[in-house]
Design a protein around this motif. Structure first.
Motif, short mmCIF file in Angstrom:
data_model
loop_
_atom_site.label_atom_id
_atom_site.label_comp_id
_atom_site.label_asym_id
_atom_site.label_seq_id
_atom_site.Cartn_x
_atom_site.Cartn_y
_atom_site.Cartn_z
N GLU A 1 0.83 -1.21 0.00
CA GLU A 1 0.00 0.00 0.00
C GLU A 1 0.86 1.25 0.00
O GLU A 1 0.54 2.24 -0.67
CB GLU A 1 -0.95 -0.01 1.20
CG GLU A 1 -2.05 -1.05 1.08
CD GLU A 1 -2.84 -1.22 2.36
OE1 GLU A 1 -4.06 -1.39 2.25
OE2 GLU A 1 -2.26 -1.18 3.46
N LEU A 2 1.94 1.24 0.76
CA LEU A 2 2.87 2.37 0.77
C LEU A 2 3.47 2.57 -0.61
O LEU A 2 3.53 3.69 -1.12
CB LEU A 2 3.98 2.19 1.80
CG LEU A 2 5.08 3.24 1.78
CD1 LEU A 2 4.52 4.63 2.05
CD2 LEU A 2 6.17 2.89 2.78
N ALA A 3 3.90 1.47 -1.25
CA ALA A 3 4.49 1.57 -2.59
C ALA A 3 3.49 2.15 -3.58
O ALA A 3 3.84 3.00 -4.40
CB ALA A 3 4.98 0.21 -3.05
N ALA A 4 2.24 1.71 -3.50
CA ALA A 4 1.20 2.24 -4.40
C ALA A 4 0.96 3.72 -4.15
O ALA A 4 0.81 4.50 -5.10
CB ALA A 4 -0.09 1.45 -4.22
N PHE A 5 0.95 4.13 -2.88
CA PHE A 5 0.77 5.54 -2.55
C PHE A 5 1.91 6.38 -3.10
O PHE A 5 1.69 7.43 -3.72
CB PHE A 5 0.68 5.70 -1.03
CG PHE A 5 0.69 7.14 -0.58
CD1 PHE A 5 -0.43 7.92 -0.70
CD2 PHE A 5 1.84 7.71 -0.06
CE1 PHE A 5 -0.43 9.26 -0.30
CE2 PHE A 5 1.87 9.03 0.35
CZ PHE A 5 0.73 9.80 0.22
N VAL A 6 3.14 5.91 -2.92
CA VAL A 6 4.31 6.66 -3.41
C VAL A 6 4.26 6.76 -4.93
O VAL A 6 4.50 7.84 -5.49
CB VAL A 6 5.62 6.01 -2.92
CG1 VAL A 6 6.83 6.62 -3.61
CG2 VAL A 6 5.74 6.15 -1.41
#
Length: 56
Positions: free
Chosen positions: A19-24
């Motif tokens: 989820e963090l990777a997608a947000f970034v």
């Protein structure tokens, strides 16, 4: 830590690494598109990078 985040109006969340990777990725696209659209360019330092001290 909470008080520092409150000052910045940041909201901590507990996401997965995916989820963090997608947000970034989404933030990079959003801001990258805007930067290209309005033609923002980075300013270059007058100092040549070879003049910077070595990091040890």
């Amino acid at each position: 830590m909470r008080s520092k985040m409150d000052v910045l109006a940041a909201q901590p969340v507990g996401n997965t690494p995916a989820e963090l990777a997608a947000f970034v990725r989404a933030e990079q696209k959003k801001w990258g598109d805007l930067i290209r659209e309005v033609g923002i360019k980075a300013e270059h330092s007058p100092r040549d990078s070879r003049e910077l001290p070595a990091c040890h």
